[in-house]
Each structure stands twice: as C-alpha cells, then as structure tokens.
Design a protein around this motif. Structure first.
Motif, PDB file in Angstrom:
ATOM      1  N   GLY A   1       0.798  -1.219   0.000  1.00 16.91           N
ATOM      2  CA  GLY A   1       0.000   0.000   0.000  1.00 16.91           C
ATOM      3  C   GLY A   1       0.830   1.268   0.000  1.00 16.91           C
ATOM      4  O   GLY A   1       0.306   2.368   0.211  1.00 16.91           O
ATOM      5  N   TYR A   2       2.146   1.128  -0.256  1.00 22.44           N
ATOM      6  CA  TYR A   2       3.023   2.300  -0.229  1.00 22.44           C
ATOM      7  C   TYR A   2       2.853   3.188  -1.459  1.00 22.44           C
ATOM      8  O   TYR A   2       3.297   4.341  -1.465  1.00 22.44           O
ATOM      9  N   ASP A   3       2.246   2.640  -2.528  1.00 24.65           N
ATOM     10  CA  ASP A   3       2.023   3.469  -3.724  1.00 24.65           C
ATOM     11  C   ASP A   3       0.948   4.515  -3.460  1.00 24.65           C
ATOM     12  O   ASP A   3       0.894   5.551  -4.128  1.00 24.65           O
ATOM     13  N   LYS A   4       0.078   4.242  -2.487  1.00 29.45           N
ATOM     14  CA  LYS A   4      -0.938   5.214  -2.069  1.00 29.45           C
ATOM     15  C   LYS A   4      -0.918   5.279  -0.545  1.00 29.45           C
ATOM     16  O   LYS A   4      -1.866   4.827   0.128  1.00 29.45           O
ATOM     17  N   PRO A   5       0.154   5.827   0.018  1.00 25.38           N
ATOM     18  CA  PRO A   5       0.344   5.767   1.466  1.00 25.38           C
ATOM     19  C   PRO A   5      -0.602   6.671   2.237  1.00 25.38           C
ATOM     20  O   PRO A   5      -1.030   7.717   1.751  1.00 25.38           O
ATOM     21  N   SER A   6      -0.910   6.231   3.448  1.00 30.88           N
ATOM     22  CA  SER A   6      -1.669   7.084   4.359  1.00 30.88           C
ATOM     23  C   SER A   6      -0.719   8.167   4.873  1.00 30.88           C
ATOM     24  O   SER A   6       0.479   8.138   4.606  1.00 30.88           O
ATOM     25  N   GLU A   7      -1.267   9.113   5.606  1.00 29.86           N
ATOM     26  CA  GLU A   7      -0.436  10.201   6.131  1.00 29.86           C
ATOM     27  C   GLU A   7       0.693   9.649   6.991  1.00 29.86           C
ATOM     28  O   GLU A   7       1.831  10.131   6.932  1.00 29.86           O
ATOM     29  N   LYS A   8       0.408   8.615   7.778  1.00 28.47           N
ATOM     30  CA  LYS A   8       1.423   8.035   8.657  1.00 28.47           C
ATOM     31  C   LYS A   8       2.472   7.240   7.876  1.00 28.47           C
ATOM     32  O   LYS A   8       3.595   7.059   8.343  1.00 28.47           O
ATOM     33  N   GLN A   9       2.103   6.746   6.707  1.00 27.57           N
ATOM     34  CA  GLN A   9       3.009   5.918   5.909  1.00 27.57           C
ATOM     35  C   GLN A   9       3.912   6.722   4.979  1.00 27.57           C
ATOM     36  O   GLN A   9       4.881   6.177   4.444  1.00 27.57           O
ATOM     37  N   LYS A  10       3.620   7.994   4.779  1.00 24.30           N
ATOM     38  CA  LYS A  10       4.298   8.772   3.742  1.00 24.30           C
ATOM     39  C   LYS A  10       5.818   8.770   3.896  1.00 24.30           C
ATOM     40  O   LYS A  10       6.552   8.527   2.941  1.00 24.30           O
ATOM     41  N   ASP A  11       6.291   9.057   5.098  1.00 27.81           N
ATOM     42  CA  ASP A  11       7.736   9.117   5.310  1.00 27.81           C
ATOM     43  C   ASP A  11       8.388   7.755   5.089  1.00 27.81           C
ATOM     44  O   ASP A  11       9.430   7.649   4.434  1.00 27.81           O
ATOM     45  N   SER A  12       7.772   6.701   5.623  1.00 28.45           N
ATOM     46  CA  SER A  12       8.322   5.354   5.458  1.00 28.45           C
ATOM     47  C   SER A  12       8.341   4.950   3.984  1.00 28.45           C
ATOM     48  O   SER A  12       9.337   4.412   3.489  1.00 28.45           O
ATOM     49  N   ALA A  13       7.236   5.216   3.290  1.00 27.82           N
ATOM     50  CA  ALA A  13       7.146   4.850   1.875  1.00 27.82           C
ATOM     51  C   ALA A  13       8.223   5.565   1.060  1.00 27.82           C
ATOM     52  O   ALA A  13       8.886   4.961   0.206  1.00 27.82           O
ATOM     53  N   ARG A  14       8.418   6.851   1.338  1.00 23.11           N
ATOM     54  CA  ARG A  14       9.431   7.627   0.611  1.00 23.11           C
ATOM     55  C   ARG A  14      10.825   7.087   0.894  1.00 23.11           C
ATOM     56  O   ARG A  14      11.633   6.890  -0.017  1.00 23.11           O
ATOM     57  N   ASN A  15      11.129   6.840   2.164  1.00 21.24           N
ATOM     58  CA  ASN A  15      12.473   6.370   2.530  1.00 21.24           C
ATOM     59  C   ASN A  15      12.764   4.984   1.966  1.00 21.24           C
ATOM     60  O   ASN A  15      13.881   4.706   1.517  1.00 21.24           O
ATOM     61  N   ILE A  16      11.764   4.106   1.997  1.00 21.29           N
ATOM     62  CA  ILE A  16      11.948   2.754   1.474  1.00 21.29           C
ATOM     63  C   ILE A  16      12.171   2.789  -0.037  1.00 21.29           C
ATOM     64  O   ILE A  16      13.054   2.112  -0.573  1.00 21.29           O
ATOM     65  N   ARG A  17      11.382   3.583  -0.743  1.00 23.77           N
ATOM     66  CA  ARG A  17      11.569   3.693  -2.200  1.00 23.77           C
ATOM     67  C   ARG A  17      12.949   4.252  -2.531  1.00 23.77           C
ATOM     68  O   ARG A  17      13.646   3.746  -3.424  1.00 23.77           O
ATOM     69  N   MET A  18      13.369   5.300  -1.835  1.00 19.51           N
ATOM     70  CA  MET A  18      14.673   5.901  -2.090  1.00 19.51           C
ATOM     71  C   MET A  18      15.797   4.896  -1.836  1.00 19.51           C
ATOM     72  O   MET A  18      16.766   4.809  -2.594  1.00 19.51           O
ATOM     73  N   PHE A  19      15.660   4.118  -0.778  1.00 20.49           N
ATOM     74  CA  PHE A  19      16.690   3.133  -0.453  1.00 20.49           C
ATOM     75  C   PHE A  19      16.810   2.078  -1.541  1.00 20.49           C
ATOM     76  O   PHE A  19      17.906   1.796  -2.038  1.00 20.49           O
ATOM     77  N   PHE A  20      15.688   1.487  -1.926  1.00 21.11           N
ATOM     78  CA  PHE A  20      15.749   0.401  -2.907  1.00 21.11           C
ATOM     79  C   PHE A  20      16.148   0.907  -4.294  1.00 21.11           C
ATOM     80  O   PHE A  20      16.971   0.280  -4.970  1.00 21.11           O
ATOM     81  N   GLU A  21      15.579   2.037  -4.724  1.00 25.33           N
ATOM     82  CA  GLU A  21      15.824   2.493  -6.091  1.00 25.33           C
ATOM     83  C   GLU A  21      17.151   3.201  -6.263  1.00 25.33           C
ATOM     84  O   GLU A  21      17.725   3.184  -7.361  1.00 25.33           O
ATOM     85  N   ASN A  22      17.678   3.800  -5.199  1.00 22.70           N
ATOM     86  CA  ASN A  22      18.931   4.557  -5.328  1.00 22.70           C
ATOM     87  C   ASN A  22      20.136   3.846  -4.738  1.00 22.70           C
ATOM     88  O   ASN A  22      21.282   4.231  -5.021  1.00 22.70           O
ATOM     89  N   GLN A  23      19.914   2.824  -3.928  1.00 20.90           N
ATOM     90  CA  GLN A  23      21.042   2.143  -3.296  1.00 20.90           C
ATOM     91  C   GLN A  23      21.034   0.634  -3.560  1.00 20.90           C
ATOM     92  O   GLN A  23      21.960   0.105  -4.163  1.00 20.90           O
ATOM     93  N   PHE A  24      19.992  -0.024  -3.105  1.00 19.84           N
ATOM     94  CA  PHE A  24      19.964  -1.493  -3.156  1.00 19.84           C
ATOM     95  C   PHE A  24      19.985  -2.022  -4.592  1.00 19.84           C
ATOM     96  O   PHE A  24      20.867  -2.807  -4.960  1.00 19.84           O
ATOM     97  N   ILE A  25      19.039  -1.608  -5.413  1.00 18.92           N
ATOM     98  CA  ILE A  25      18.944  -2.123  -6.786  1.00 18.92           C
ATOM     99  C   ILE A  25      20.166  -1.744  -7.621  1.00 18.92           C
ATOM    100  O   ILE A  25      20.755  -2.602  -8.287  1.00 18.92           O
ATOM    101  N   PRO A  26      20.628  -0.462  -7.600  1.00 25.22           N
ATOM    102  CA  PRO A  26      21.830  -0.131  -8.376  1.00 25.22           C
ATOM    103  C   PRO A  26      23.069  -0.908  -7.940  1.00 25.22           C
ATOM    104  O   PRO A  26      23.901  -1.274  -8.772  1.00 25.22           O
ATOM    105  N   TYR A  27      23.197  -1.182  -6.643  1.00 25.08           N
ATOM    106  CA  TYR A  27      24.349  -1.934  -6.142  1.00 25.08           C
ATOM    107  C   TYR A  27      24.396  -3.317  -6.781  1.00 25.08           C
ATOM    108  O   TYR A  27      25.431  -3.752  -7.290  1.00 25.08           O
ATOM    109  N   PHE A  28      23.275  -4.028  -6.760  1.00 27.47           N
ATOM    110  CA  PHE A  28      23.269  -5.391  -7.293  1.00 27.47           C
ATOM    111  C   PHE A  28      23.303  -5.411  -8.823  1.00 27.47           C
ATOM    112  O   PHE A  28      23.902  -6.313  -9.420  1.00 27.47           O
ATOM    113  N   LYS A  29      22.703  -4.413  -9.467  1.00 21.90           N
ATOM    114  CA  LYS A  29      22.771  -4.367 -10.928  1.00 21.90           C
ATOM    115  C   LYS A  29      24.197  -4.118 -11.397  1.00 21.90           C
ATOM    116  O   LYS A  29      24.612  -4.612 -12.449  1.00 21.90           O
TER     117      LYS A  29
END
Length: 416
Positions: free
Chosen positions: A112-140
């Motif tokens: 449900g992070y693609d449409k996060p609640s107000e409480k989820q917004k920060d977590s959703a943003r941080n998780i996306r940034m981590f995976f797309e900018n760090q985790f996935i590029p590292y393994f690719k």
C-alpha cells in the motif's frame, strides 16, 4: 508461434554431391509438408566444393541441431525470423517477472506504499529511495538483476560493505529489516522459495562513531577541479560541481534532465519526482554559482547537446538516455582521487572522503565565507534554501555535523 506436428530432422546424404536435412511438418488442418534444408538460411554450407568431409559432417550436425531447436520451440524453420522474435519477447517478458525493479514495484504496491496514508508517507518515501537509489543499483552493478540470484552471501556482503563504510549498526539493521520484508513478501506470493536474508544476525555497535560528514579542504577541492579541467574530465567535473555548488544529492544529479536546468535564470528547478522528498507537484529552485554555470555551458558545447530538449538526461552520453549508472561515475571518481593523492602526498589524508563529501564541503565552505560577510542568520537561511530543508533546526544540525560554528556573534553589553 506456430501450431504443428513434425518428425525429427535427419541428414539425407545418398547423393554425395547434394546433401540435405529433411523433415516433415504438418500444420493443423493442412496436408503434411516434406521439407528439404540445405543450410543457406542458417549460413551453414554442407555442399561447398572446398569443404572436406569432416567439415561437411560437422556442419550437417549443426544444421540438424538448428532445425531441431526451432521445431522444439514451435518455430517454423521457413519463418524463423518472426518466430524467434516472438520467442525472444516471451522470454524477455518471463525474465522481467523476476527483475529487482519489477518485484520491488510489486512489493511496494502490495504494502500500500504506492498510495500511502499520512502516517506511511515518510516510510514509503524512505523505502523507495533506499531500494531504487542504493539497493537495486548496487546489485545491478554486480550483474545481478534477478531476485532469484540474491543469495544469503551476496546480501551479507552488501550489508557488511555498508556497515564498514557508511552506516551505523542501527542504520544497517533498519535497512536489513526493509530487505527482509521485501523478500518475505515474495516468499508469501511463491515468487521465492525462501527468504535468503533469514539467519543474518543484527549488527552490533562497536562504540566507534563513523564519520558520515567528512569534507575536503578548499585547497583539495581546487586541486580536484583543476585536475578535471586539465585532463578533460568534463562530465566528472560537472557532476562534482553540481553537488559542491548546488548541494544536490548524487542520486538527484544522476537523474537531472535539461528540464531542470535554467541557465538563463541561473538556477536548477528540481521537480519532486527526482528529489528525496518525492513531492511530485513541487518545484525546488536552487541558485547556480557562476562556476557551475560555466561548466554547464562548456559541457553542453563539448558534447554538442541540445539543451532545449527537456527529456535529455544531462549526464547520459548514450542514445538510451537513461540516468547515469552509479558505477560509471564512481569509477571515474576513484581514478581521479587516486591520481591527485599520488600527485599531492601531503593532502587527501582524511578517511571517508567520497563523492558525498562534495556536498558537505560545499556547504561548509560557503557558510564559512558568508557568515562574516552577511551574518550567521542570513548565511544559515541561504544554506537552508539551497539544501531544501523544511525546518531551520535541520539546517542547524547539518551545519554542526559538517564542522561549522553556528554560534551567534553578539558583543552587545546588556548590563549597561
């Protein structure tokens, strides 16, 4: 893909001068066809005048195998080009189901992070940034783009590397939790048989604080930029100057397009889709230092780019026009840093001087120059605006972390 029955191809060599591969193929509702294949379609000669017998036999075996392979794939050998295109598309589609990005998007949506609640917004943003900018590029960068290839050892290597270079134990454990939740969701939906990160223990603090905000001296910055100019490393020079003068993050710099560059107004206009905050409807305006404007103009002229093309990725030199790969710029940076260290043995002694250090250095150097000229309060406001901090307190903490003295200089005698 065709629907047909067939008999296994075989070599017909009764006529020693004219060998052929024969097979029967029968399409639904049609009469069987008895085919002859001489190898021209496969660029295999089995009847060449100059061929020795051993070579003819070898080519014949290859031809039989090629025809057999197509028949097994459901491809009509006489229409193999279109058939292979369809097979390739199906194969690519099947492989896509296991790519890191595809599965992260699946996980993100399921949580449900693609449409996060107000409480989820920060977590959703941080998780996306981590995976797309760090985790996935590292393994690719390691040529791993299939979730099935993520092993316990490769994940441990990743966490160990980050723990030894960047993150504190608590930060490692938070991200380990994110990775475990991601892979656990794939197990839940039978995409993976097991969670490969299971069994990796949490990291313990060593008591030694890592230096996250290491900086370069102004002399070292001068040497680096001169080295880039002298050796025509103009892309690296631009990349580092964007970070140093505009305080733009490395991940944002990789994704900048010319839509974000306004040379007439001498400012970068950052849309939320490439920023850490991810506010798609907001534009962050960042002033450009004259040195940054200069290198932008030289860069555009050097590569003859069309700067009026809003979709052109600034750092991309290829037709793919994709965000600059992390490992490409890191390789250039490592080579450059090694060269200036050798040429200047008394400098560059601090541990932890990285590409990120250019942002910390730029902030430190600019604040220290502005404070005596315009006062600490205005200098802090400038840094806050450039760094796009929402709260002044965030800027104050950051300035202290990079070694700036933010204490107020006040000589007023309040006890007259």
């Amino acid at each position: 893909m065709e629907t047909f029955k067939y008999t296994a191809p075989f070599l017909s060599d009764k006529d020693s001068k004219k060998w052929m591969v024969r097979y029967k193929i029968e399409f639904v509702g049609e009469k069987p066809q008895y085919r002859k294949e001489f190898g021209k379609r496969y660029n295999l000669s089995i009847n060449g005048k100059d061929l020795k017998l051993a070579q003819r036999k070898e080519n014949a075996e290859l031809l039989i195998a090629a025809v057999q392979a197509e028949l097994e794939l459901g491809i009509d050998p006489e229409n193999s080009e279109l058939g292979y295109q369809e097979v390739k598309l199906k194969k690519l589609e099947a492989e896509k189901q296991f790519t890191l990005q595809h599965n992260f998007d699946f996980y993100f949506q399921k949580m449900g992070y693609d449409k996060p609640s107000e409480k989820q917004k920060d977590s959703a943003r941080n998780i996306r940034m981590f995976f797309e900018n760090q985790f996935i590029p590292y393994f690719k960068a390691l040529k791993i783009d299939d979730v099935r290839e993520l092993s316990k050892q490769s994940l441990r290597n990743y966490l160990d590397h980050q723990y030894s270079t960047v993150w504190e134990a608590s930060s490692v454990n938070v991200r380990k939790g994110w990775i475990s939740a991601f892979l656990g969701k794939l197990v839940e939906y039978d995409i993976l048989p097991i969670n490969p990160i299971a069994g990796i223990r949490n990291y313990k603090a060593t008591g030694v604080k890592k230096t996250r905000f290491q900086t370069f001296s102004e002399k070292e910055i001068e040497i680096i930029f001169n080295h880039c100019k002298e050796n025509k490393l103009i892309r690296l020079e631009l990349f580092l100057k964007i970070i140093y003068y505009a305080y733009i993050r490395k991940s944002e710099t990789r994704r900048l397009t010319f839509e974000h560059v306004n040379l007439d107004a001498k400012q970068l206009e950052m849309s939320g889709d490439i920023t850490k905050k991810g506010d798609d409807d907001k534009i962050y305006k960042v002033r450009m230092h004259p040195e940054l404007v200069d290198v932008f103009e030289r860069y555009i002229a050097y590569y003859k780019f069309n700067s009026s093309d809003p979709d052109k990725v600034v750092m991309s030199l290829t037709k793919r026009n994709a965000p600059l790969a992390v490992n490409f710029i890191q390789k250039d940076f490592d080579s450059m840093l090694n060269a200036v260290k050798i040429a200047n043995p008394t400098l560059f002694k601090k541990q932890g001087q990285t590409i990120y250090s250019f942002k910390h250095s730029g902030v430190q150097h600019r604040y220290n120059k502005l404070k005596p000229e315009i006062g600490g309060s205005k200098a802090l406001d400038f840094v806050r605006s450039q760094c796009r901090h929402q709260h002044q307190h965030t800027t104050e903490i950051y300035l202290q972390n990079v070694g700036c003295d933010i204490s107020v200089e006040d000589d007023t005698n309040y006890f007259l």
